[in-house]
Design an enzyme around this catalytic site. Structure first.
Site, mmCIF file in Angstrom:
data_model
loop_
_atom_site.group_PDB
_atom_site.id
_atom_site.type_symbol
_atom_site.label_atom_id
_atom_site.label_comp_id
_atom_site.label_asym_id
_atom_site.label_seq_id
_atom_site.Cartn_x
_atom_site.Cartn_y
_atom_site.Cartn_z
ATOM 1 N N CYS A 78 0.826 -1.218 0.000
ATOM 2 C CA CYS A 78 0.000 0.000 0.000
ATOM 3 C C CYS A 78 0.858 1.264 0.000
ATOM 4 O O CYS A 78 1.425 1.598 -1.039
ATOM 5 C CB CYS A 78 -1.008 -0.057 1.157
ATOM 6 S SG CYS A 78 -2.397 1.061 0.862
ATOM 7 N N HIS A 169 -3.098 -5.209 1.730
ATOM 8 C CA HIS A 169 -2.351 -5.425 2.980
ATOM 9 C C HIS A 169 -2.383 -6.891 3.408
ATOM 10 O O HIS A 169 -3.165 -7.235 4.293
ATOM 11 C CB HIS A 169 -3.008 -4.620 4.109
ATOM 12 C CG HIS A 169 -2.922 -3.140 3.972
ATOM 13 N ND1 HIS A 169 -1.898 -2.403 4.503
ATOM 14 C CD2 HIS A 169 -3.754 -2.256 3.384
ATOM 15 C CE1 HIS A 169 -2.094 -1.124 4.249
ATOM 16 N NE2 HIS A 169 -3.216 -1.000 3.564
ATOM 17 N N GLU A 171 -0.469 -8.269 5.332
ATOM 18 C CA GLU A 171 -0.060 -8.307 6.752
ATOM 19 C C GLU A 171 -1.258 -8.214 7.695
ATOM 20 O O GLU A 171 -1.125 -8.472 8.889
ATOM 21 C CB GLU A 171 0.959 -7.186 7.042
ATOM 22 C CG GLU A 171 0.427 -5.757 7.060
ATOM 23 C CD GLU A 171 0.295 -5.128 5.656
ATOM 24 O OE1 GLU A 171 0.331 -5.868 4.658
ATOM 25 O OE2 GLU A 171 0.131 -3.889 5.586
#
Ligand code: GLN
Length: 190
Positions: A78, A169, A171
């Site tokens: 991002c 994302h 993560e």
């Protein structure tokens, strides 16, 4: 291999956790000495303009740029994608990036109504649940750039040599496919 996560602003803790879940030693990078001690670098999601300002403030800007040019494996999610892009549309005036990735990205590209959303997409041939938060997309790619995922008819995951970038994302989800790809396909042998 020791993974560094740029820890100036943004969701760096989640990238440290994702890297550790993949079985790698991961450390937060805020100083040049810490950058020198790692073999690869992750640029987290967050606010690209703030991260660049802080990188300049902490004298990391030129060092990170040099590492990218020298071939260090770097993954940006991002805001991290924006930081790797050679060209930015809808940045703040004079917005800088580390660059290295021969793409043009559009900041906050998905528009106001849907500036955060989740979507199932294919990443390098496997299905993935992706979280987008005020995400950029890729508007133009250079000849050496490989597209690994597409959403809304725009590339949202790209690779060029040692560099990987995603608009979304990974993560923030339990699916570690993107991190595994980075470690296994790009960092291998380093
Ligand atoms: N829109 C942010 C930027 O320009 C990126 C958002 C994110 O990383 N979730 O940096």
């Amino acid at each position: 291999m020791k993974v560094g996560v740029l820890a100036l602003q943004g969701d760096f803790r989640e990238h440290v956790a994702a890297s550790q879940s993949c079985g790698y030693e991961a450390t937060e990078v805020r100083r040049v000495e810490e950058l020198e001690s790692v073999d690869s670098l992750i640029l987290p999601g967050g606010e690209s303009t703030t991260i660049i300002k802080l990188a300049e403030h902490f004298n990391l800007f030129a060092s990170i740029q040099k590492k990218i040019r020298e071939g260090m494996p770097v993954y940006g999610s991002c805001a991290g994608m924006i930081l790797l892009a050679d060209r930015i549309i809808d940045g703040i005036e004079g917005q800088k990036s580390f660059g290295g990735l021969d793409v043009t990205v559009r900041r906050n590209a998905f528009g106001r109504q849907v500036d955060s959303f989740e979507s199932d997409l294919t990443f390098n041939g496997t299905l993935l649940h992706a979280v987008f938060i005020r995400a950029p997309w890729v508007e133009e790619i250079g000849a050496d750039v490989e597209v690994l995922s597409t959403a809304a008819e725009h590339p949202v995951a790209v690779r060029q040599g040692n560099l990987l970038a995603t608009s979304f994302h990974p993560e923030l989800t339990a699916d570690l496919a993107v991190h595994r790809y980075f470690f296994e396909e790009i960092c291998t042998g380093r």
